[in-house]
Design a protein around this motif. Structure first.
Motif, PDB file in Angstrom:
ATOM      1  N   GLU A  21      43.248 -12.160 -10.958  1.00 45.87           N
ATOM      2  CA  GLU A  21      43.178 -13.363 -11.789  1.00 45.87           C
ATOM      3  C   GLU A  21      43.755 -13.153 -13.192  1.00 45.87           C
ATOM      4  O   GLU A  21      43.667 -14.046 -14.041  1.00 45.87           O
ATOM      5  N   ALA A  22      44.360 -12.006 -13.431  1.00 42.98           N
ATOM      6  CA  ALA A  22      44.950 -11.723 -14.750  1.00 42.98           C
ATOM      7  C   ALA A  22      46.309 -12.410 -14.854  1.00 42.98           C
ATOM      8  O   ALA A  22      47.372 -11.785 -14.749  1.00 42.98           O
ATOM      9  N   VAL A  23      46.263 -13.706 -15.058  1.00 44.93           N
ATOM     10  CA  VAL A  23      47.472 -14.531 -15.120  1.00 44.93           C
ATOM     11  C   VAL A  23      47.507 -15.257 -16.461  1.00 44.93           C
ATOM     12  O   VAL A  23      46.560 -15.947 -16.826  1.00 44.93           O
ATOM     13  N   CYS A  24      48.602 -15.090 -17.197  1.00 48.99           N
ATOM     14  CA  CYS A  24      48.753 -15.780 -18.481  1.00 48.99           C
ATOM     15  C   CYS A  24      49.373 -17.157 -18.244  1.00 48.99           C
ATOM     16  O   CYS A  24      50.538 -17.247 -17.833  1.00 48.99           O
ATOM     17  N   PRO A  25      48.636 -18.236 -18.515  1.00 49.15           N
ATOM     18  CA  PRO A  25      49.192 -19.575 -18.277  1.00 49.15           C
ATOM     19  C   PRO A  25      50.386 -19.881 -19.176  1.00 49.15           C
ATOM     20  O   PRO A  25      51.290 -20.635 -18.789  1.00 49.15           O
ATOM     21  N   PHE A  26      50.417 -19.284 -20.364  1.00 48.06           N
ATOM     22  CA  PHE A  26      51.533 -19.532 -21.289  1.00 48.06           C
ATOM     23  C   PHE A  26      52.838 -18.956 -20.742  1.00 48.06           C
ATOM     24  O   PHE A  26      53.906 -19.539 -20.895  1.00 48.06           O
ATOM     25  N   MET A  27      52.751 -17.787 -20.103  1.00 48.00           N
ATOM     26  CA  MET A  27      53.937 -17.146 -19.553  1.00 48.00           C
ATOM     27  C   MET A  27      54.470 -17.869 -18.320  1.00 48.00           C
ATOM     28  O   MET A  27      55.589 -17.617 -17.872  1.00 48.00           O
TER      29      MET A  27
END
Length: 318
Positions: free
Chosen positions: A272-278
Protein backbone atom coordinates in the motif's frame (compact mmCIF):
# COMPACT_ATOMS: atom_id res chain seq x y z
CA UNK A 1 -7.33 2.78 -21.62
CA UNK A 2 -7.13 0.55 -24.72
CA UNK A 3 -3.81 -0.40 -26.28
CA UNK A 4 -4.77 1.46 -29.45
CA UNK A 5 -5.62 4.65 -27.55
CA UNK A 6 -2.40 4.46 -25.57
CA UNK A 7 -0.38 3.97 -28.76
CA UNK A 8 -2.12 6.95 -30.36
CA UNK A 9 -1.35 9.16 -27.35
CA UNK A 10 2.31 8.14 -27.31
CA UNK A 11 2.61 8.87 -31.03
CA UNK A 12 1.10 12.34 -30.50
CA UNK A 13 3.39 13.01 -27.54
CA UNK A 14 6.45 12.10 -29.61
CA UNK A 15 5.29 14.37 -32.43
CA UNK A 16 4.72 17.34 -30.13
CA UNK A 17 7.94 16.67 -28.25
CA UNK A 18 9.85 17.04 -31.53
CA UNK A 19 7.89 20.14 -32.53
CA UNK A 20 8.57 21.82 -29.19
CA UNK A 21 12.21 20.65 -28.92
CA UNK A 22 11.24 19.12 -25.59
CA UNK A 23 12.60 16.48 -23.23
CA UNK A 24 10.55 14.35 -20.84
CA UNK A 25 12.01 13.72 -17.39
CA UNK A 26 10.27 11.22 -15.13
CA UNK A 27 10.77 10.03 -11.57
CA UNK A 28 11.10 6.34 -10.72
CA UNK A 29 7.74 6.42 -8.88
CA UNK A 30 5.66 7.56 -11.86
CA UNK A 31 3.08 5.37 -13.62
CA UNK A 32 4.59 2.67 -15.89
CA UNK A 33 3.36 4.33 -19.08
CA UNK A 34 5.03 7.59 -18.01
CA UNK A 35 8.28 5.79 -17.22
CA UNK A 36 8.15 4.24 -20.69
CA UNK A 37 7.99 7.58 -22.54
CA UNK A 38 10.68 9.29 -20.47
CA UNK A 39 13.88 10.44 -22.15
CA UNK A 40 15.50 10.36 -18.72
CA UNK A 41 14.18 8.28 -15.84
CA UNK A 42 15.69 8.49 -12.37
CA UNK A 43 15.77 9.87 -8.85
CA UNK A 44 15.75 13.56 -7.95
CA UNK A 45 19.50 14.06 -8.36
CA UNK A 46 19.63 12.32 -11.74
CA UNK A 47 16.75 14.41 -13.04
CA UNK A 48 18.19 17.68 -11.71
CA UNK A 49 21.43 16.99 -13.56
CA UNK A 50 19.61 15.92 -16.72
CA UNK A 51 17.64 19.15 -16.78
CA UNK A 52 20.84 21.17 -16.59
CA UNK A 53 22.60 19.12 -19.27
CA UNK A 54 19.87 19.02 -21.92
CA UNK A 55 19.88 21.26 -24.97
CA UNK A 56 16.10 20.96 -25.23
CA UNK A 57 14.14 24.20 -24.96
CA UNK A 58 11.26 22.65 -23.02
CA UNK A 59 11.39 20.28 -20.02
CA UNK A 60 8.25 18.28 -19.28
CA UNK A 61 8.72 17.22 -15.68
CA UNK A 62 6.81 14.10 -14.74
CA UNK A 63 7.19 14.21 -10.99
CA UNK A 64 6.00 16.52 -8.24
CA UNK A 65 6.01 20.29 -7.82
CA UNK A 66 9.26 20.78 -5.90
CA UNK A 67 11.15 18.80 -8.57
CA UNK A 68 9.84 21.03 -11.35
CA UNK A 69 10.77 24.09 -9.26
CA UNK A 70 14.30 22.77 -8.91
CA UNK A 71 14.57 22.21 -12.65
CA UNK A 72 13.27 25.73 -13.32
CA UNK A 73 15.85 27.26 -10.99
CA UNK A 74 18.73 25.26 -12.46
CA UNK A 75 17.65 25.94 -16.06
CA UNK A 76 16.24 29.49 -16.13
CA UNK A 77 16.67 29.65 -19.93
CA UNK A 78 14.31 26.70 -20.45
CA UNK A 79 10.55 26.33 -20.16
CA UNK A 80 9.69 23.84 -17.42
CA UNK A 81 6.22 22.28 -17.55
CA UNK A 82 4.46 20.31 -14.81
CA UNK A 83 1.55 18.34 -16.34
CA UNK A 84 -0.53 18.49 -13.13
CA UNK A 85 -0.23 21.40 -10.68
CA UNK A 86 -1.85 19.31 -7.95
CA UNK A 87 1.14 16.96 -7.86
CA UNK A 88 2.51 18.06 -4.50
CA UNK A 89 4.47 16.41 -1.69
CA UNK A 90 3.48 15.79 1.93
CA UNK A 91 7.14 15.91 2.99
CA UNK A 92 7.75 19.28 1.31
CA UNK A 93 4.63 20.58 3.05
CA UNK A 94 5.96 19.60 6.49
CA UNK A 95 8.07 22.78 6.85
CA UNK A 96 7.58 26.38 5.70
CA UNK A 97 10.13 29.13 5.16
CA UNK A 98 8.77 30.95 8.23
CA UNK A 99 9.23 27.84 10.37
CA UNK A 100 12.78 27.44 9.11
CA UNK A 101 13.62 31.08 9.85
CA UNK A 102 12.36 30.62 13.40
CA UNK A 103 14.44 27.43 13.79
CA UNK A 104 17.52 29.21 12.45
CA UNK A 105 17.01 32.00 14.99
CA UNK A 106 17.30 29.39 17.75
CA UNK A 107 20.59 28.14 16.26
CA UNK A 108 22.20 31.22 14.68
CA UNK A 109 25.58 29.55 14.03
CA UNK A 110 24.16 26.42 12.38
CA UNK A 111 24.45 25.37 8.75
CA UNK A 112 21.14 24.35 7.15
CA UNK A 113 20.99 21.16 5.07
CA UNK A 114 17.66 20.79 3.29
CA UNK A 115 16.49 17.64 1.58
CA UNK A 116 15.50 18.37 -2.02
CA UNK A 117 11.89 17.54 -1.07
CA UNK A 118 11.26 21.13 -0.01
CA UNK A 119 9.76 24.26 -1.56
CA UNK A 120 11.89 26.87 -3.32
CA UNK A 121 11.25 29.26 -0.42
CA UNK A 122 12.73 26.75 2.05
CA UNK A 123 15.70 26.08 -0.22
CA UNK A 124 16.33 29.83 -0.32
CA UNK A 125 16.76 29.77 3.49
CA UNK A 126 19.19 26.83 3.30
CA UNK A 127 22.95 26.49 2.85
CA UNK A 128 22.95 23.06 1.21
CA UNK A 129 20.40 20.88 -0.52
CA UNK A 130 20.77 17.11 -0.71
CA UNK A 131 19.04 14.05 -2.06
CA UNK A 132 18.81 10.64 -0.43
CA UNK A 133 21.69 9.51 -2.65
CA UNK A 134 24.17 12.17 -1.49
CA UNK A 135 22.89 13.32 1.94
CA UNK A 136 25.69 11.50 3.77
CA UNK A 137 28.34 13.02 1.51
CA UNK A 138 26.88 16.51 1.92
CA UNK A 139 26.99 16.27 5.72
CA UNK A 140 30.49 14.76 5.64
CA UNK A 141 31.67 17.74 3.56
CA UNK A 142 30.76 20.12 6.41
CA UNK A 143 33.39 20.61 9.17
CA UNK A 144 32.77 18.26 12.10
CA UNK A 145 32.55 21.09 14.65
CA UNK A 146 29.84 22.88 12.63
CA UNK A 147 26.31 22.66 14.03
CA UNK A 148 23.81 21.40 11.45
CA UNK A 149 20.05 21.79 11.04
CA UNK A 150 18.78 18.92 8.86
CA UNK A 151 15.31 19.10 7.37
CA UNK A 152 12.59 18.09 6.83
CA UNK A 153 12.72 14.27 6.85
CA UNK A 154 13.32 12.78 10.28
CA UNK A 155 13.98 9.27 8.97
CA UNK A 156 16.58 10.37 6.42
CA UNK A 157 18.05 12.70 9.04
CA UNK A 158 18.32 9.89 11.59
CA UNK A 159 19.95 7.67 8.99
CA UNK A 160 22.51 10.34 8.06
CA UNK A 161 23.26 11.06 11.71
CA UNK A 162 23.79 7.36 12.39
CA UNK A 163 26.13 6.89 9.41
CA UNK A 164 28.17 10.05 9.97
CA UNK A 165 28.19 9.94 13.78
CA UNK A 166 27.40 13.67 13.95
CA UNK A 167 26.43 14.69 17.50
CA UNK A 168 25.77 18.36 16.67
CA UNK A 169 23.01 17.69 14.14
CA UNK A 170 19.41 18.75 14.83
CA UNK A 171 16.64 17.04 12.86
CA UNK A 172 13.25 18.45 11.84
CA UNK A 173 10.36 16.11 12.63
CA UNK A 174 8.86 15.89 9.15
CA UNK A 175 8.01 12.79 7.14
CA UNK A 176 6.79 11.46 3.82
CA UNK A 177 3.44 9.89 4.66
CA UNK A 178 4.04 7.06 2.19
CA UNK A 179 7.52 6.11 3.38
CA UNK A 180 6.57 6.63 7.03
CA UNK A 181 3.93 3.94 6.57
CA UNK A 182 6.54 1.26 5.84
CA UNK A 183 7.27 -0.27 9.24
CA UNK A 184 9.94 -2.58 10.61
CA UNK A 185 7.39 -5.25 11.57
CA UNK A 186 6.29 -5.42 7.92
CA UNK A 187 9.88 -5.97 6.82
CA UNK A 188 10.39 -8.67 9.45
CA UNK A 189 7.17 -10.37 8.34
CA UNK A 190 8.30 -10.36 4.71
CA UNK A 191 11.67 -11.83 5.68
CA UNK A 192 9.88 -14.75 7.33
CA UNK A 193 8.03 -15.40 4.06
CA UNK A 194 11.14 -14.83 1.92
CA UNK A 195 14.10 -15.90 4.09
CA UNK A 196 16.65 -15.83 1.24
CA UNK A 197 15.72 -12.40 -0.10
CA UNK A 198 17.82 -9.25 -0.06
CA UNK A 199 16.29 -6.17 1.57
CA UNK A 200 16.41 -2.79 -0.17
CA UNK A 201 15.30 0.12 2.05
CA UNK A 202 14.89 3.78 1.10
CA UNK A 203 16.31 6.00 3.89
CA UNK A 204 13.03 7.98 4.07
CA UNK A 205 11.18 4.89 5.26
CA UNK A 206 9.79 4.61 8.76
CA UNK A 207 11.57 1.26 8.97
CA UNK A 208 15.01 2.64 8.06
CA UNK A 209 16.11 3.79 11.51
CA UNK A 210 14.68 0.79 13.33
CA UNK A 211 15.99 -1.38 10.51
CA UNK A 212 19.54 -0.23 11.20
CA UNK A 213 19.18 -1.24 14.83
CA UNK A 214 17.68 -4.58 13.84
CA UNK A 215 20.66 -5.17 11.57
CA UNK A 216 23.05 -4.25 14.35
CA UNK A 217 21.30 -6.68 16.69
CA UNK A 218 21.36 -9.47 14.12
CA UNK A 219 17.58 -9.58 13.62
CA UNK A 220 18.09 -8.68 9.97
CA UNK A 221 21.04 -10.03 7.95
CA UNK A 222 23.59 -7.24 7.42
CA UNK A 223 25.00 -8.83 4.29
CA UNK A 224 21.58 -8.82 2.63
CA UNK A 225 20.18 -5.52 3.93
CA UNK A 226 20.90 -2.30 2.05
CA UNK A 227 19.73 1.28 2.67
CA UNK A 228 19.77 2.96 -0.75
CA UNK A 229 18.19 5.73 -2.82
CA UNK A 230 15.97 4.62 -5.69
CA UNK A 231 18.75 5.20 -8.21
CA UNK A 232 21.24 3.21 -6.16
CA UNK A 233 18.70 0.41 -5.73
CA UNK A 234 18.51 0.00 -9.50
CA UNK A 235 22.29 0.08 -9.80
CA UNK A 236 22.65 -2.49 -7.02
CA UNK A 237 20.36 -4.92 -8.82
CA UNK A 238 22.66 -4.94 -11.87
CA UNK A 239 25.39 -6.58 -9.83
CA UNK A 240 23.54 -8.60 -7.22
CA UNK A 241 23.53 -12.40 -7.66
CA UNK A 242 20.30 -12.69 -5.65
CA UNK A 243 17.03 -13.69 -7.30
CA UNK A 244 14.61 -12.31 -4.69
CA UNK A 245 14.28 -8.85 -3.12
CA UNK A 246 12.09 -7.18 -0.51
CA UNK A 247 11.69 -3.54 -1.50
CA UNK A 248 10.88 -0.90 1.12
CA UNK A 249 9.97 2.23 -0.82
CA UNK A 250 7.13 3.57 -2.97
CA UNK A 251 5.89 0.74 -5.17
CA UNK A 252 6.35 2.60 -8.46
CA UNK A 253 9.99 1.53 -8.50
CA UNK A 254 8.98 -2.13 -8.89
CA UNK A 255 8.02 -1.63 -12.53
CA UNK A 256 11.53 -0.59 -13.51
CA UNK A 257 13.12 -3.25 -11.32
CA UNK A 258 11.11 -5.98 -13.03
CA UNK A 259 11.69 -4.50 -16.47
CA UNK A 260 15.45 -4.31 -16.02
CA UNK A 261 15.81 -7.64 -14.21
CA UNK A 262 13.59 -10.30 -15.83
CA UNK A 263 13.49 -13.54 -13.90
CA UNK A 264 14.03 -11.91 -10.52
CA UNK A 265 11.27 -11.48 -7.93
CA UNK A 266 10.50 -8.17 -6.21
CA UNK A 267 8.21 -8.07 -3.19
CA UNK A 268 6.99 -4.74 -1.74
CA UNK A 269 7.52 -4.44 2.03
CA UNK A 270 4.16 -2.68 2.09
CA UNK A 271 2.00 -3.08 -1.06
CA UNK A 272 0.00 0.00 0.00
CA UNK A 273 3.04 2.31 -0.16
CA UNK A 274 1.69 4.29 -3.10
CA UNK A 275 2.15 8.05 -3.50
CA UNK A 276 -1.03 9.51 -5.03
CA UNK A 277 0.85 12.64 -6.14
CA UNK A 278 3.30 10.59 -8.21
CA UNK A 279 0.40 8.91 -9.99
CA UNK A 280 -1.31 12.15 -11.07
CA UNK A 281 0.67 12.57 -14.27
CA UNK A 282 -0.95 10.67 -17.15
CA UNK A 283 -0.35 10.40 -20.88
CA UNK A 284 -3.22 12.81 -21.74
CA UNK A 285 -1.82 15.36 -19.27
CA UNK A 286 1.66 15.10 -20.79
CA UNK A 287 0.17 15.68 -24.25
CA UNK A 288 -1.83 18.68 -23.01
CA UNK A 289 1.31 20.09 -21.39
CA UNK A 290 3.16 19.97 -24.70
CA UNK A 291 0.27 21.26 -26.82
CA UNK A 292 -0.98 23.99 -24.48
CA UNK A 293 2.18 24.90 -22.52
CA UNK A 294 0.65 23.58 -19.26
CA UNK A 295 1.76 24.38 -16.61
CA UNK A 296 4.79 26.67 -16.73
CA UNK A 297 6.75 26.63 -13.46
CA UNK A 298 8.34 29.93 -12.53
CA UNK A 299 10.19 30.83 -9.34
CA UNK A 300 10.53 34.51 -8.34
CA UNK A 301 14.03 35.76 -9.14
CA UNK A 302 14.92 36.78 -5.58
CA UNK A 303 13.99 33.33 -4.22
CA UNK A 304 15.62 31.51 -7.14
CA UNK A 305 18.93 33.31 -6.72
CA UNK A 306 19.08 32.44 -3.01
CA UNK A 307 18.00 28.85 -3.49
CA UNK A 308 20.27 28.16 -6.44
CA UNK A 309 23.42 28.27 -4.31
CA UNK A 310 22.16 25.43 -2.11
CA UNK A 311 20.91 23.41 -5.10
CA UNK A 312 24.19 23.76 -7.02
CA UNK A 313 26.06 22.43 -3.99
CA UNK A 314 23.75 19.40 -4.06
CA UNK A 315 24.38 18.76 -7.75
CA UNK A 316 28.16 19.09 -7.38
CA UNK A 317 28.52 16.50 -4.61
CA UNK A 318 27.98 12.76 -4.99
Amino acid sequence: MSVAKKSELIEEIQKWKTMRNAIILAHNYELPEIQDIADVLGDSLTLARAGMATEAEVIVFCGVHFMAETAAMLSPDKTVLLPDLEAGCSLADSITAAQLRAWKAEHPEAVVVAYVNTTAEVKAESDYCCTSSNAVQIVESIPEDQEILFLPDMFLGSYVQRVTGRKNMHIWMGECHVHAGIRAHQVESMFKKHPDAELLVHPECGCSTSGMYLMAEGALPKSRSHILSTGKMLNHLKHSPSDEFIVATETGILYQMEKQNPGKQFVPANPEAVCPFMKMTTLPKVLDALKENKHVINVPKDISEKAKRAIERMVSIG
